[in-house]
Design an enzyme around this catalytic site. Sequence first.
Site, mmCIF file in Angstrom:
data_model
loop_
_atom_site.group_PDB
_atom_site.id
_atom_site.type_symbol
_atom_site.label_atom_id
_atom_site.label_comp_id
_atom_site.label_asym_id
_atom_site.label_seq_id
_atom_site.Cartn_x
_atom_site.Cartn_y
_atom_site.Cartn_z
ATOM 1 N N HIS A 57 -4.947 -5.296 -2.299
ATOM 2 C CA HIS A 57 -5.849 -5.014 -1.181
ATOM 3 C C HIS A 57 -6.970 -6.055 -1.176
ATOM 4 C CE1 HIS A 57 -3.616 -1.299 -1.721
ATOM 5 N NE2 HIS A 57 -3.978 -0.944 -0.505
ATOM 6 N N GLU A 112 -0.736 -2.740 -8.524
ATOM 7 C CA GLU A 112 -2.046 -3.104 -7.966
ATOM 8 C C GLU A 112 -2.679 -1.850 -7.383
ATOM 9 O OE1 GLU A 112 -2.958 -2.969 -4.563
ATOM 10 O OE2 GLU A 112 -1.003 -2.294 -3.870
ATOM 11 N N SER A 118 0.842 -1.188 0.000
ATOM 12 C CA SER A 118 0.000 0.000 0.000
ATOM 13 C C SER A 118 0.886 1.249 0.000
ATOM 14 C CB SER A 118 -0.956 -0.035 1.200
ATOM 15 O OG SER A 118 -1.948 0.962 1.096
#
Length: 407
Positions: free
Chosen positions: A362, A292, A185
Amino acid sequence: MTKISSELNRRQFLCHVGIGAGVGLLATQGITRALASSNMAKNSDAQLTKDDLPTAFPDEHLSFKGEAQPAQAGCIVPTIETRLFASSNVGGSNERNELALERLACAGFKVDNPATTERQYLRFAGTDSQRASDLQNIATGAIKAPKLLLGVRGGYGAVRILPMVDWSTLGRIMKEHGTILAGFSDVTAIQCALLAKGGMSSLAAPMLYSEFGKNRPDEVSCRQFVAALTNPNLTINIDDASLTSPNLPSILTSTEPKTLTGTIWGGNLSVVSALAGSDYLPRIAGGMVFLEDVGEQAYRIERMLYDLYLAGVFKGQQAIVFGALSGSSEDSYDKRYDVATVIRQLHQLTGLPIYSGMRFGHIGQKHSFPLGATCQLHPNNAGGYQLMFSDYPTIKADAILVEGLWQ
């Protein structure tokens, strides 16, 4: 590794390894059940960030709600020198952090700086200087390099501390000690800087607050985290592109798929695109870019990909690998304009083969893997592909009790 007797209760174990009394009290009260109805859920819901959003996979463990909890196994004495770094958002719940610390200790990770989870400045896990010091103190030698540097959580804030860390020296010291930095992230900014300026790999992996502090951590993600930490020749097989888009093939290429070998790098698309044009974005000749993201509409995904394309990031790369692009919604103008359309456009722009469906992002049931390491991409006869990783630091498997991560 000597295991503690199963007759040693959780509170005795926590006292044995020196975890604080607050955690010990929670453990004696049946912490997993207690936290299910505590203010932890309220706190975390109020501070949702990308690492908290619903996953693409349902949490199968929720079916246990209201049923008797399975018996807990014993713990092992923690011996893996571990330090936390909190580069981004503050954690929304002290109880959740304490539970995560308890689980790490049970699994064999000796966390030297648990107080890091208690810091807060505005929305961040401490001031910029405090957050940078988690890494800079290792670069200066003020703190010994641990075996594992584990991110606390994502969200936002890592980009603010990039100029405050000597990444070149940090990377050299980490190589000398075989240190593994793990996260994803917003931690992508840290991982990119470490690779770009320090030449050091890292691990795309779950983090303290966002996974190990959950009421019921995802067992698959925990097992895959340990597999990536301990296996020097990690292999991941991908059968379809559904995590990226069900309307894509696993391999999108204009020529016959072939085996590729190079350095895989990247991470969260939002963060990678924000670093475009900076010295903190790796420039890897013959690399493979991994990307991603979550909760982004197709046009926003395309705009970030164009940021990278126009900055020349895809030049000299061998392939683009997409993980989960989860939570993307239909375009209000035309629902045909979807993720698959965006990725096909990217393929036309770059001419690069695009591999989709990598089980990371995620989502639940994610497969941790090294970034900045050597990767071989092998197409298979069924239309899928295999990723084989090498040249990255690992930890001895017998030092970890994987079950401790979700007890």
